[in-house]
Design a protein around this motif. Structure first.
Motif, PDB file in Angstrom:
ATOM      1  N   GLY A 105       1.214  -1.374   0.107  1.00  0.00           N
ATOM      2  CA  GLY A 105      -0.163  -0.326   0.232  1.00  0.00           C
ATOM      3  C   GLY A 105       0.877   1.239   0.194  1.00  0.00           C
ATOM      4  O   GLY A 105       1.749   1.580  -0.717  1.00  0.00           O
ATOM      5  N   ARG A 106       0.408   2.339   0.995  1.00  0.00           N
ATOM      6  CA  ARG A 106       1.033   3.474   0.775  1.00  0.00           C
ATOM      7  C   ARG A 106       2.933   3.496   1.561  1.00  0.00           C
ATOM      8  O   ARG A 106       3.659   4.546   1.085  1.00  0.00           O
ATOM      9  CB  ARG A 106       0.640   4.330   2.054  1.00  0.00           C
ATOM     10  CG  ARG A 106       0.389   4.089   3.352  1.00  0.00           C
ATOM     11  CD  ARG A 106      -0.569   5.358   4.586  1.00  0.00           C
ATOM     12  NE  ARG A 106       0.071   4.751   5.155  1.00  0.00           N
ATOM     13  CZ  ARG A 106      -0.780   6.081   6.744  1.00  0.00           C
ATOM     14  NH1 ARG A 106      -1.026   7.161   5.565  1.00  0.00           N
ATOM     15  NH2 ARG A 106      -0.040   5.687   7.197  1.00  0.00           N
ATOM     16  N   LYS A 107       3.013   2.298   1.922  1.00  0.00           N
ATOM     17  CA  LYS A 107       4.517   1.454   2.060  1.00  0.00           C
ATOM     18  C   LYS A 107       5.214   1.286   1.055  1.00  0.00           C
ATOM     19  O   LYS A 107       6.011   0.514   1.478  1.00  0.00           O
ATOM     20  CB  LYS A 107       4.574   0.986   3.701  1.00  0.00           C
ATOM     21  CG  LYS A 107       3.774   1.848   4.556  1.00  0.00           C
ATOM     22  CD  LYS A 107       3.720   0.903   6.671  1.00  0.00           C
ATOM     23  CE  LYS A 107       5.432   0.842   6.547  1.00  0.00           C
ATOM     24  NZ  LYS A 107       5.574   0.035   8.444  1.00  0.00           N
ATOM     25  N   THR A 130       2.554   4.668  -5.357  1.00  0.00           N
ATOM     26  CA  THR A 130       1.762   4.013  -4.475  1.00  0.00           C
ATOM     27  C   THR A 130       0.232   4.325  -4.713  1.00  0.00           C
ATOM     28  O   THR A 130      -0.814   5.203  -4.901  1.00  0.00           O
ATOM     29  CB  THR A 130       1.985   4.265  -2.397  1.00  0.00           C
ATOM     30  OG1 THR A 130       2.243   5.431  -2.422  1.00  0.00           O
ATOM     31  CG2 THR A 130       3.563   3.853  -3.113  1.00  0.00           C
ATOM     32  N   HIS A 131      -0.421   3.221  -3.633  1.00  0.00           N
ATOM     33  CA  HIS A 131      -1.705   3.361  -3.644  1.00  0.00           C
ATOM     34  C   HIS A 131      -2.005   2.876  -1.904  1.00  0.00           C
ATOM     35  O   HIS A 131      -0.880   1.929  -1.229  1.00  0.00           O
ATOM     36  CB  HIS A 131      -2.280   2.151  -4.476  1.00  0.00           C
ATOM     37  CG  HIS A 131      -2.262   2.103  -6.131  1.00  0.00           C
ATOM     38  ND1 HIS A 131      -1.576   1.705  -6.496  1.00  0.00           N
ATOM     39  CD2 HIS A 131      -2.904   2.795  -7.109  1.00  0.00           C
ATOM     40  CE1 HIS A 131      -1.049   2.009  -8.145  1.00  0.00           C
ATOM     41  NE2 HIS A 131      -2.419   3.029  -8.262  1.00  0.00           N
ATOM     42  N   ALA A 132      -3.310   3.300  -1.611  1.00  0.00           N
ATOM     43  CA  ALA A 132      -3.644   3.049  -0.308  1.00  0.00           C
ATOM     44  C   ALA A 132      -5.172   3.247  -0.729  1.00  0.00           C
ATOM     45  O   ALA A 132      -5.814   3.625  -1.682  1.00  0.00           O
ATOM     46  CB  ALA A 132      -3.562   4.102   0.467  1.00  0.00           C
ATOM     47  N   PRO A 133      -6.092   3.377   0.824  1.00  0.00           N
ATOM     48  CA  PRO A 133      -7.128   3.450   0.888  1.00  0.00           C
ATOM     49  C   PRO A 133      -7.426   5.037   0.571  1.00  0.00           C
ATOM     50  O   PRO A 133      -8.730   5.249   0.466  1.00  0.00           O
ATOM     51  CB  PRO A 133      -7.874   2.835   2.025  1.00  0.00           C
ATOM     52  CG  PRO A 133      -6.598   1.625   3.012  1.00  0.00           C
ATOM     53  CD  PRO A 133      -5.253   2.445   1.886  1.00  0.00           C
ATOM     54  N   MET A 146      -2.205   6.849  -4.139  1.00  0.00           N
ATOM     55  CA  MET A 146      -3.571   7.495  -5.064  1.00  0.00           C
ATOM     56  C   MET A 146      -4.734   6.525  -4.188  1.00  0.00           C
ATOM     57  O   MET A 146      -3.699   5.355  -3.594  1.00  0.00           O
ATOM     58  CB  MET A 146      -2.845   6.596  -6.357  1.00  0.00           C
ATOM     59  CG  MET A 146      -2.670   7.493  -7.348  1.00  0.00           C
ATOM     60  SD  MET A 146      -2.338   7.213  -9.064  1.00  0.00           S
ATOM     61  CE  MET A 146      -1.476   5.693  -8.799  1.00  0.00           C
ATOM     62  N   ALA A 147      -5.783   6.889  -4.244  1.00  0.00           N
ATOM     63  CA  ALA A 147      -7.515   6.599  -3.041  1.00  0.00           C
ATOM     64  C   ALA A 147      -7.311   5.173  -4.461  1.00  0.00           C
ATOM     65  O   ALA A 147      -7.804   5.242  -5.553  1.00  0.00           O
ATOM     66  CB  ALA A 147      -8.191   6.960  -2.622  1.00  0.00           C
ATOM     67  N   LEU A 148      -7.333   4.398  -3.919  1.00  0.00           N
ATOM     68  CA  LEU A 148      -7.684   3.131  -4.447  1.00  0.00           C
ATOM     69  C   LEU A 148      -9.581   3.176  -4.559  1.00  0.00           C
ATOM     70  O   LEU A 148     -10.609   3.049  -4.294  1.00  0.00           O
ATOM     71  CB  LEU A 148      -7.989   1.889  -3.544  1.00  0.00           C
ATOM     72  CG  LEU A 148      -5.714   1.159  -4.055  1.00  0.00           C
ATOM     73  CD1 LEU A 148      -6.697   0.149  -2.914  1.00  0.00           C
ATOM     74  CD2 LEU A 148      -5.855   0.314  -5.170  1.00  0.00           C
ATOM     75  N   PRO A 191      -8.421   3.807  11.421  1.00  0.00           N
ATOM     76  CA  PRO A 191      -9.138   5.162  10.862  1.00  0.00           C
ATOM     77  C   PRO A 191      -7.772   5.815  10.982  1.00  0.00           C
ATOM     78  O   PRO A 191      -8.198   6.844  10.317  1.00  0.00           O
ATOM     79  CB  PRO A 191      -9.869   5.217  12.385  1.00  0.00           C
ATOM     80  CG  PRO A 191      -9.026   4.579  13.636  1.00  0.00           C
ATOM     81  CD  PRO A 191      -8.698   2.996  13.146  1.00  0.00           C
ATOM     82  N   LEU A 192      -6.598   5.710  11.469  1.00  0.00           N
ATOM     83  CA  LEU A 192      -5.456   6.779  11.278  1.00  0.00           C
ATOM     84  C   LEU A 192      -4.758   6.609   9.640  1.00  0.00           C
ATOM     85  O   LEU A 192      -4.815   7.749   9.122  1.00  0.00           O
ATOM     86  CB  LEU A 192      -4.367   6.209  11.976  1.00  0.00           C
ATOM     87  CG  LEU A 192      -4.556   6.166  13.260  1.00  0.00           C
ATOM     88  CD1 LEU A 192      -3.248   6.526  14.092  1.00  0.00           C
ATOM     89  CD2 LEU A 192      -5.204   7.254  13.954  1.00  0.00           C
ATOM     90  N   SER A 193      -5.682   5.573   8.912  1.00  0.00           N
ATOM     91  CA  SER A 193      -4.535   5.539   7.408  1.00  0.00           C
ATOM     92  C   SER A 193      -5.839   5.485   6.481  1.00  0.00           C
ATOM     93  O   SER A 193      -6.156   5.121   5.040  1.00  0.00           O
ATOM     94  CB  SER A 193      -3.867   4.739   6.555  1.00  0.00           C
ATOM     95  OG  SER A 193      -4.362   3.269   7.454  1.00  0.00           O
ATOM     96  N   ASN A 194      -7.431   5.293   6.535  1.00  0.00           N
ATOM     97  CA  ASN A 194      -8.991   5.052   6.302  1.00  0.00           C
ATOM     98  C   ASN A 194      -9.425   6.057   6.847  1.00  0.00           C
ATOM     99  O   ASN A 194     -10.479   5.977   7.260  1.00  0.00           O
ATOM    100  CB  ASN A 194      -9.654   3.858   6.364  1.00  0.00           C
ATOM    101  CG  ASN A 194     -10.318   3.419   5.401  1.00  0.00           C
ATOM    102  OD1 ASN A 194     -10.935   4.221   4.825  1.00  0.00           O
ATOM    103  ND2 ASN A 194     -10.610   1.923   5.277  1.00  0.00           N
ATOM    104  N   ALA A 195      -9.446   7.342   5.519  1.00  0.00           N
ATOM    105  CA  ALA A 195     -10.891   8.369   5.771  1.00  0.00           C
ATOM    106  C   ALA A 195     -11.391   8.352   5.014  1.00  0.00           C
ATOM    107  O   ALA A 195     -12.261   9.245   4.368  1.00  0.00           O
ATOM    108  CB  ALA A 195      -9.886   9.784   5.823  1.00  0.00           C
ATOM    109  N   ARG A 196     -11.884   7.157   4.299  1.00  0.00           N
ATOM    110  CA  ARG A 196     -12.836   6.905   3.036  1.00  0.00           C
ATOM    111  C   ARG A 196     -14.344   7.025   3.604  1.00  0.00           C
ATOM    112  O   ARG A 196     -14.804   6.676   4.859  1.00  0.00           O
ATOM    113  CB  ARG A 196     -12.104   5.746   2.382  1.00  0.00           C
ATOM    114  CG  ARG A 196     -11.875   4.900   1.821  1.00  0.00           C
ATOM    115  CD  ARG A 196     -11.426   3.554   1.500  1.00  0.00           C
ATOM    116  NE  ARG A 196     -12.477   3.188   0.710  1.00  0.00           N
ATOM    117  CZ  ARG A 196     -12.184   3.081  -1.016  1.00  0.00           C
ATOM    118  NH1 ARG A 196     -10.229   3.363  -0.901  1.00  0.00           N
ATOM    119  NH2 ARG A 196     -12.344   3.099  -2.073  1.00  0.00           N
ATOM    120  N   ASP A 197     -15.185   7.818   2.587  1.00  0.00           N
ATOM    121  CA  ASP A 197     -16.779   7.690   2.895  1.00  0.00           C
ATOM    122  C   ASP A 197     -17.862   7.013   2.755  1.00  0.00           C
ATOM    123  O   ASP A 197     -18.491   7.263   1.965  1.00  0.00           O
ATOM    124  CB  ASP A 197     -16.817   9.292   2.567  1.00  0.00           C
ATOM    125  CG  ASP A 197     -16.951   9.941   1.431  1.00  0.00           C
ATOM    126  OD1 ASP A 197     -16.496   9.081   0.669  1.00  0.00           O
ATOM    127  OD2 ASP A 197     -17.044  10.814   1.695  1.00  0.00           O
TER     128      ASP A 197
END
Length: 384
Positions: A105-107, A130-133, A146-148, A191-197
């Motif tokens: 992911g982002r790492k 990189t890609h992440a939530p 980039m948010a997936l 919740p520290l890395s996932n801010a999706r709605d």
């Protein structure tokens, strides 16, 4: 009798003892392909006498590698490169081999630790985006991932499935999904890395959704007689982050889906983590998961002494111990533990004469070619 050296079963996979070699990244692959380093590294660990060998975090797509030199299983070349390594292990050892499937992911897109571990810029020759939530970077100043989107989620999920199919084709005995240490599946959970709605962010149920979908897809694709487990970080060690209570909820969901073990680690998601490390400092996480869910658990983290490991199993705090740095420092740790605890350990016949003077009944050896069992006793001087 030593309980550390008692057998344990995961579905149809029978482990001769409860010592597990944890996955340890080596940052020594070429374009995701295993090299002669992996032949040496995994080969000598396969002769350790442990009950299970888990290969290093193996990326399910090229963009999911932590570094440009991570091991992967995302194309035919990666699969072909692992074949001779696994063939050598099977020729000279009967240790079961598991594989940890992962996505950073982002790492991802970072330097190896001995080169500082910093992110490699996306426009650098060896870097990538990189890609992440969510578009939240790990370190301040890093390029944001980039948010997936829906297509990206489907791509990653399918990549896990295809890697599991390749792993089975290679004869891998078990799979561990990497949902720990701040990598992609953990990023969805916290919740520290996932801010999706959308349906994959916000509530605990939503944050668990994608990791559970990946587990379901892998479990469906991998043969039913082979175990699939999950490594978790039981806490982020950061206020407001992922914690043990949420881990237990995740473990309950995994149990309903047929997970075979939980490998309970912690941390890795945030550079702001505050960890008070000490011997067995993560043991309470494995103990809690085991007590609250009844799942088979692996305990990890500064487990270094044979009696310490024996007590963990004897006291019912975990079902197995998974060693990483201790095994790198002492690749014969199971031999020495068996000698200290009065147990027997498997060793190749080429090494039988290494039994220390005065240590009785230490080695037993199964010849990979003949299947003959050799019991090495103090009186067997003609054989050793």
């Amino acid at each position: 009798m030593s309980v550390l050296f008692s057998p344990i079963s995961l579905r149809d996979l029978n482990l001769r003892n409860r010592i597990v070699i944890s996955p340890m990244c080596q940052y020594s692959a070429e374009d995701g392909c295993a090299t002669d380093w992996h032949m040496i590294h995994l080969g000598h660990l396969a002769l350790s006498g442990a009950g299970l060998l888990i290969t290093e975090a193996t990326a399910v797509e090229a963009d999911g590698r932590i570094t440009p030199h991570d091991l992967g299983l995302y194309d035919d070349a990666c699969e072909a490169a692992l074949k001779p390594v696994l063939a050598a292990i099977r020729r000279w050892s009967d240790i079961p081999v598991a594989m940890q499937l992962a996505h950073a992911g982002r790492k991802a897109s970072c330097q190896a630790p001995w080169r500082g571990g910093a992110q490699i810029a996306p426009d650098a020759p060896t870097g990538w985006r990189t890609h992440a939530p969510s578009a939240l970077s790990f370190h301040d100043g890093d390029a944001a991932p980039m948010a997936l989107d829906a297509a990206g989620l489907a791509r990653v999920r399918d990549a896990f499935v295809q890697a599991a199919i390749r792993a089975d084709r290679l004869g891998i005995d078990a799979i561990e999904l990497h949902a720990a240490h701040g990598y992609l599946l953990h990023q969805f959970l916290s919740p520290l890395s996932n801010a999706r709605d959308d349906a994959y962010g916000g509530s605990l149920e939503n944050r668990m959704r994608f990791p559970l979908e990946v587990f379901d897809a892998v479990r469906a694709a991998y043969p039913s007689h082979k175990p699939v487990g999950v490594r978790v970080s039981a806490t982020d060690w950061v206020e407001g982050g992922w914690d043990l209570e949420q881990t237990l909820a995740f473990a309950h969901e995994l149990k309903m889906r047929g997970v075979d073990f939980i490998d309970a680690s912690s941390g890795g998601l945030s550079p702001h983590q505050k960890i008070a490390a000490g011997p067995g400092y993560q043991l309470p996480f494995a103990e809690a998961v085991r007590a609250q869910t009844g799942l088979t658990t692996f305990a990890v983290g500064l487990i270094t002494e044979p009696q310490q490991a024996e007590d963990i199993i004897a006291e019912g705090k975990a079902d197995a111990v998974a060693l990483a740095r201790a095994m790198l420092y002492d690749p014969r740790w199971p031999w020495h533990a068996a000698a200290e605890l009065g147990a027997q350990v498997e060793a190749p016949p080429q090494y039988l004469r290494s039994a220390p003077h005065g240590v009785k009944d230490l080695f037993k050896s199964v010849s990979p070619k003949s299947g003959s069992i050799f019991w090495i006793r103090k009186s067997d001087k003609a054989k050793i």
